[in-house]
Design an enzyme around this catalytic site. Structure first.
Site, PDB file in Angstrom:
ATOM      1  CB  SER A 199      -0.952  -0.033   1.200  1.00 52.42           C
ATOM      2  OG  SER A 199      -1.894   1.008   1.117  1.00 52.42           O
ATOM      3  CG  HIS A 226      -4.089  -1.219  -1.011  1.00 56.97           C
ATOM      4  ND1 HIS A 226      -4.084  -1.330   0.364  1.00 56.97           N
ATOM      5  CD2 HIS A 226      -4.578  -2.397  -1.471  1.00 56.97           C
ATOM      6  CE1 HIS A 226      -4.548  -2.513   0.713  1.00 56.97           C
ATOM      7  NE2 HIS A 226      -4.843  -3.183  -0.390  1.00 56.97           N
ATOM      8  CG  ASP A 318      -5.679  -5.952   2.172  1.00 58.14           C
ATOM      9  OD1 ASP A 318      -6.108  -7.115   2.343  1.00 58.14           O
ATOM     10  OD2 ASP A 318      -5.649  -5.394   1.069  1.00 58.14           O
TER      11      ASP A 318
END
Length: 382
Positions: A199, A226, A318
């Site tokens: 991310s 992400h 995540d």
């Protein structure tokens, strides 16, 4: 009373500077302490004001976004949010060079006249600034080396595991029926797969990993990053320029092949079938999509011990349960070390679950992947 988040806004358009300033200062927790119209002004302001975050334009006179980012990250490290007005290939290329130089995130500039869309853009901008304000960035020496060349001024550690929790809940969006299977599929024919999740701050690290893999790498690479919608294609092109490994956006039904990297597309979950092909899911958006957890759980189910999971920098959890799924199927799991993470939340969550076999700095990950795939009996040429 908590001190407001101090922001410097950098853009060559006076109208856009006012627009971004107004959007940010609608939130009482944010204060725009300075604005700059080009990179040189930005450097002077950041050195003088020491803001918590800089929002940075891409194309500017005097110094563009790349040169400005390199200088700031070399001499005055500050969290940088890239704002680009265009998704054209030229602008996206500059944008990812800025991420490679140390900028943390990218988002398209707010535009249009739809009040609802502008309100959504404002909330997203504020949210990202708040997240980045908590990041402790590190110095990137590339800018100093470049300055010297131009004549202008100025070991991997093993992890002591915690006991695995008795049960880790699977991601709610994945069920056995989620992944198409074939009665004729032969799992024994599947090549090894490396699955990478990241991310905030991830593109630069993924770029470094891809650049370190040889042309003959006998494993497939699946990437879940992400990133703001609209930037996946640009990231694929940028990563493809990193080395000799082809990098593409994953397409429905595409084969998972050794020596090729596939990136999860915008707002689609990346799964694999037992035939070794890609399946893209439009499952209800329960959490982040694309989801690292969902991809890793799918890889664990199909590839088992032929998989390697890598979880990089990012906020939240995540990927933690995805890494645990891989770990429990005897896959090898690697987390980025905390010192090099922009935000260490995701790797830390996986470590706390006891789902990580090894913690490595970014420079050690690609060589380790080559070693691990070779240890599976797959020949790796230079």
């Amino acid at each position: 009373m908590t001190r407001p988040i101090r922001v410097v806004v950098v853009d060559d358009s006076a109208m856009m500077r006012r627009f971004i300033t107004d959007m940010l200062q609608r939130d009482p927790a944010i204060q725009v302490v300075g604005v700059a119209s080009n990179g040189r002004e930005a450097i002077e302001l950041v050195q003088q004001l020491r803001p918590d975050v800089v929002t940075m334009d891409v194309r500017m006179p005097v110094m563009d976004g790349v040169a400005t980012t390199e200088h700031l990250m070399a001499y005055c490290p500050t969290p940088i949010l890239v704002l680009t007005a265009s998704l054209a290939s030229y602008d996206v290329d500059i944008t990812f060079k800025m991420l490679g130089a140390g900028a943390l995130e990218v988002v398209e500039k707010p535009r249009g006249s739809d009040p609802q869309a502008l309100e959504h853009a404002a909330r997203d901008l504020v949210r990202r600034v708040k997240i980045l304000s908590r990041v402790k960035v590190v110095t990137h020496l590339r800018g100093r080396r470049r300055a010297l060349n131009d004549g202008s001024p100025s070991p991997p550690a093993s992890l002591d595991h915690q006991a695995l929790p008795p049960e880790a809940p699977p991601h709610p969006a994945i069920t056995p029926a989620s992944i198409p299977a074939s009665a004729n599929a032969s799992d024994a024919s599947l090549c090894p797969v490396v699955v990478i999740g990241a991310s905030t701050g991830g593109p630069r690290i993924i770029h470094q990993i891809i650049a370190g893999l040889p042309r003959s790498f006998p494993a497939a690479v699946l990437i879940v990053q992400h990133i703001a919608e609209g930037f996946s294609d640009g990231m694929a092109e940028w990563l493809a320029s990193a080395g000799t490994l082809p990098v593409q956006i994953a397409q429905e039904g595409a084969p998972v092949r050794p020596g090729k990297a596939l990136i999860a597309p915008d707002r689609r979950n990346l799964l694999v079938t037992h035939q070794g092909t890609i399946h893209l899911s439009d499952a209800p958006l329960l959490m982040q999509r694309p989801s690292i957890d969902i991809t890793m759980q799918a890889i664990a189910d199909v590839y088992g011990s032929r998989a390697i999971g890598v979880l990089l920098t990012g906020m939240g959890r995540d990927g933690a349960y995805g890494m645990l799924s891989l770990y429990r199927r005897n896959a090898y799991t690697i987390a980025q070390d905390e010192a090099s993470c922009a935000i260490s939340g995701m790797p830390r969550a996986a470590i706390q679950l006891g789902a990580v076999r090894e913690v490595l700095p970014p420079t050690a990950i690609a060589p380790r992947l080559v070693e691990l795939v070779a240890s599976m009996g797959f020949k790796v040429n230079g």
